[in-house]
Design an enzyme around this catalytic site. Sequence first.
Site, mmCIF file in Angstrom:
data_model
loop_
_atom_site.group_PDB
_atom_site.id
_atom_site.type_symbol
_atom_site.label_atom_id
_atom_site.label_comp_id
_atom_site.label_asym_id
_atom_site.label_seq_id
_atom_site.Cartn_x
_atom_site.Cartn_y
_atom_site.Cartn_z
ATOM 1 N N LYS A 183 -10.756 -9.208 -2.580
ATOM 2 C CA LYS A 183 -10.893 -7.943 -1.831
ATOM 3 C C LYS A 183 -9.838 -6.999 -2.411
ATOM 4 O O LYS A 183 -8.655 -7.101 -2.121
ATOM 5 C CB LYS A 183 -10.618 -8.217 -0.357
ATOM 6 C CG LYS A 183 -11.064 -7.197 0.671
ATOM 7 C CD LYS A 183 -10.911 -5.741 0.399
ATOM 8 C CE LYS A 183 -9.691 -5.095 1.001
ATOM 9 N NZ LYS A 183 -9.497 -3.677 0.569
ATOM 10 N N GLU A 259 2.964 -11.903 -1.334
ATOM 11 C CA GLU A 259 3.800 -11.184 -2.312
ATOM 12 C C GLU A 259 3.940 -9.773 -1.769
ATOM 13 O O GLU A 259 2.981 -8.993 -1.806
ATOM 14 C CB GLU A 259 3.101 -11.162 -3.678
ATOM 15 C CG GLU A 259 3.001 -12.513 -4.341
ATOM 16 C CD GLU A 259 4.336 -12.979 -4.886
ATOM 17 O OE1 GLU A 259 5.175 -12.145 -5.240
ATOM 18 O OE2 GLU A 259 4.539 -14.207 -4.929
ATOM 19 N N CYS A 293 6.535 -3.131 -7.076
ATOM 20 C CA CYS A 293 7.209 -3.836 -5.984
ATOM 21 C C CYS A 293 8.645 -4.185 -6.335
ATOM 22 O O CYS A 293 9.511 -4.212 -5.478
ATOM 23 C CB CYS A 293 6.427 -5.083 -5.620
ATOM 24 S SG CYS A 293 6.043 -6.116 -7.044
ATOM 25 N N GLU A 392 11.055 0.832 1.724
ATOM 26 C CA GLU A 392 10.399 0.903 0.420
ATOM 27 C C GLU A 392 9.659 2.235 0.343
ATOM 28 O O GLU A 392 8.813 2.527 1.190
ATOM 29 C CB GLU A 392 9.404 -0.256 0.282
ATOM 30 C CG GLU A 392 8.761 -0.290 -1.084
ATOM 31 C CD GLU A 392 7.745 -1.405 -1.207
ATOM 32 O OE1 GLU A 392 6.919 -1.571 -0.290
ATOM 33 O OE2 GLU A 392 7.776 -2.109 -2.228
HETATM 34 P P1 NDP Z 1 -1.276 -2.541 1.514
HETATM 35 O O1 NDP Z 1 -0.562 -3.598 2.256
HETATM 36 O O2 NDP Z 1 -1.551 -1.264 2.187
HETATM 37 O O3 NDP Z 1 -2.690 -3.068 1.012
HETATM 38 C C1 NDP Z 1 -2.822 -4.224 0.228
HETATM 39 C C2 NDP Z 1 -4.209 -4.777 0.374
HETATM 40 O O4 NDP Z 1 -4.378 -5.224 1.715
HETATM 41 C C3 NDP Z 1 -5.316 -3.763 0.117
HETATM 42 O O5 NDP Z 1 -6.394 -4.418 -0.495
HETATM 43 C C4 NDP Z 1 -5.680 -3.321 1.527
HETATM 44 O O6 NDP Z 1 -6.983 -2.806 1.636
HETATM 45 C C5 NDP Z 1 -5.550 -4.643 2.257
HETATM 46 N N1 NDP Z 1 -5.369 -4.532 3.692
HETATM 47 C C6 NDP Z 1 -4.930 -3.469 4.413
HETATM 48 N N2 NDP Z 1 -4.931 -3.769 5.729
HETATM 49 C C7 NDP Z 1 -5.368 -5.047 5.844
HETATM 50 C C8 NDP Z 1 -5.593 -5.928 6.940
HETATM 51 N N3 NDP Z 1 -5.356 -5.560 8.193
HETATM 52 N N4 NDP Z 1 -6.050 -7.173 6.698
HETATM 53 C C9 NDP Z 1 -6.283 -7.575 5.425
HETATM 54 N N5 NDP Z 1 -6.109 -6.784 4.348
HETATM 55 C C10 NDP Z 1 -5.647 -5.534 4.555
HETATM 56 O O7 NDP Z 1 -0.455 -2.323 0.158
HETATM 57 P P2 NDP Z 1 -0.716 -1.237 -0.970
HETATM 58 O O8 NDP Z 1 -2.090 -1.380 -1.493
HETATM 59 O O9 NDP Z 1 -0.265 0.073 -0.426
HETATM 60 O O10 NDP Z 1 0.263 -1.729 -2.119
HETATM 61 C C11 NDP Z 1 1.582 -1.377 -2.201
HETATM 62 C C12 NDP Z 1 2.460 -2.472 -1.598
HETATM 63 O O11 NDP Z 1 2.247 -3.690 -2.275
HETATM 64 C C13 NDP Z 1 3.934 -2.186 -1.726
HETATM 65 O O12 NDP Z 1 4.562 -2.525 -0.520
HETATM 66 C C14 NDP Z 1 4.377 -3.144 -2.816
HETATM 67 O O13 NDP Z 1 5.731 -3.489 -2.753
HETATM 68 C C15 NDP Z 1 3.491 -4.307 -2.565
HETATM 69 N N6 NDP Z 1 3.385 -5.105 -3.782
HETATM 70 C C16 NDP Z 1 4.019 -6.326 -3.851
HETATM 71 C C17 NDP Z 1 4.023 -7.052 -5.029
HETATM 72 C C18 NDP Z 1 4.736 -8.366 -5.154
HETATM 73 O O14 NDP Z 1 4.490 -9.089 -6.117
HETATM 74 N N7 NDP Z 1 5.611 -8.734 -4.249
HETATM 75 C C19 NDP Z 1 3.347 -6.553 -6.219
HETATM 76 C C20 NDP Z 1 2.748 -5.264 -6.030
HETATM 77 C C21 NDP Z 1 2.752 -4.585 -4.846
HETATM 78 P P3 NDP Z 1 -7.224 -1.209 1.624
HETATM 79 O O15 NDP Z 1 -6.769 -0.729 0.295
HETATM 80 O O16 NDP Z 1 -8.678 -1.092 1.829
HETATM 81 O O17 NDP Z 1 -6.394 -0.649 2.737
#
Ligand code: NDP
Length: 493
Positions: A183, A259, A293, A392
């Site tokens: 997803k 992550e 991240c 962040e």
């Molecule tokens: P989000 O948490 O907003 O979204 C991540 C994914 O989760 C998307 O596919 C999103 O879908 C989905 N999602 C959102 N709400 C839900 C829910 N209630 N249940 C299940 N899935 C859900 O993160 P971002 O996409 O904004 O990414 C940025 C973040 O990711 C930053 O905080 C960054 O630090 C972190 N990150 C961490 C990494 C690591 O290795 N530790 C690497 C890269 C990023 P949709 O887009 O449709 O909302």
Amino acid sequence: MTATFTRGPWTTLQLPTGDQKFCVTGNGSLDSIDPTTGEIVATLSVSTTNAEVDQVVSAAHAALAASPWKNDGARRARVLNRYAQALRDDVDRLAELLTREQGKTLGESRNEVLASADMVEYYAGAARMLYGRSMALSDTAHAVVLREPIGVVGVITPWNWPLLLMIRAIAPALAAGNAVVVKPASVTPAITVEGLAPLAADPELPEGVVLCVLGSGGIVGDAVVTNPGVDMIAFTGESGTGINVMKRAADDLRKVSLELGGKSPNIVFADADLDKALDGAVNAAFTTSGQICTAGSRLLVEDSVYDEFTARLGERIAGFRLGDPLDPATTLAPVVSKSQQKSVTEYAEIGRSSGTVLAEGTLPADADEHSCFVAPIVIGDLPADSPVVQEEIFGPVLVVQRFADEAEAIAIAEDSEFGLAAGIWTSDLNRAWRVGRAVSAGSVWINTYHHFYAEAEVGGFKKSGLGRQQGVTGIEEFTETKHLNFDSAESLW
Ligand code: NDP
């Protein structure tokens, strides 16, 4: 006003195409938008209910049951090796699509595609080396400890490095013999669909072992997390979302790997090679316009070199060229979306009003209301509890904090709810060891930053995550451990 970046023609992709059956369509429609121009990069058919998730998860289980996938490591290795080659062969097209959809510079996009291929190759090798253990327990009793695939893994991915972060989860999951249901983030669905297509088309990949569902996180993502047929969730995204995912998965005690976010300290001691540390500080904070991240978004500088270092940093910021990320001369790209632009700008304004602006870049002359540029900014003298210091931001906003000695540097570094990464710049090897051991972070770079290797684990302490990806642990995460016990004794006790 229309977008003013002049580019060659782009035909909006209609996805998934008829050949992309691995991607389940629904009644909804989603446009992915180019953050530089506002053009529609792709229009996708997406799910708006959780019904398709049920269907996809059942199909994945059926595929595992009907095929030898989970017990045929050689086959999994062949599939993954061909996938890696397909990514390499298609790097130009995929990198352009990634830049158009995500907004990062073309150079970064090429690196992302090639790093993805490298990750797949590493796990192609690991697919044939997923060893368990065997032990003699007594004269008659023997243990065989097996690593078995978990089953169907739901892989939920973010938008900042959408291809690599998906592959970092699916490659080890598949190498271990699982099926995956992906997803992707709603902001970057097209690169996910196009990036998965060559894998799903592999003649030796059983149909149903790689599937994708598109739609919002709140509906489709949540349906993946709560579906009883999903045996594990590999989630990459914000800490708040990850915590929610873990709570939702807890009802069925489903395994999660998380992550999550970071606010990583990058510590420059006065005895460091300051030229190198300067390059490192710029790379740490502004790679992918700060949307990474592991961004070194808190720069800690020792008092005696603070003024010199921040002045030189200012010169580097002034030299940034913000512009069209498809133009090779561009060094800083837009952020991913209008909402991200708004959020990052708000943090920058809080910083401006409560700290000292040490350096600031300028927006490109041809930016308009469609483009999502944010001028890079470096801010010092902020209160330690400022949201700009603690939260962040995920954009080109760098906080600088000064310290008097090693103990204070460690204390400032540790004053965070996150623990994803850290950087240490020093010529004193003993200090590097001490500080490296003292900071709570899954990755600690010494006299370097942002170097990742498929072989080496990444992951977070504290609110930055649970579990590890990459390396040997990265594949073991996607397995269950089973002990088969044999006893040839004539009587039971
Ligand atoms: P989000 O948490 O907003 O979204 C991540 C994914 O989760 C998307 O596919 C999103 O879908 C989905 N999602 C959102 N709400 C839900 C829910 N209630 N249940 C299940 N899935 C859900 O993160 P971002 O996409 O904004 O990414 C940025 C973040 O990711 C930053 O905080 C960054 O630090 C972190 N990150 C961490 C990494 C690591 O290795 N530790 C690497 C890269 C990023 P949709 O887009 O449709 O909302």
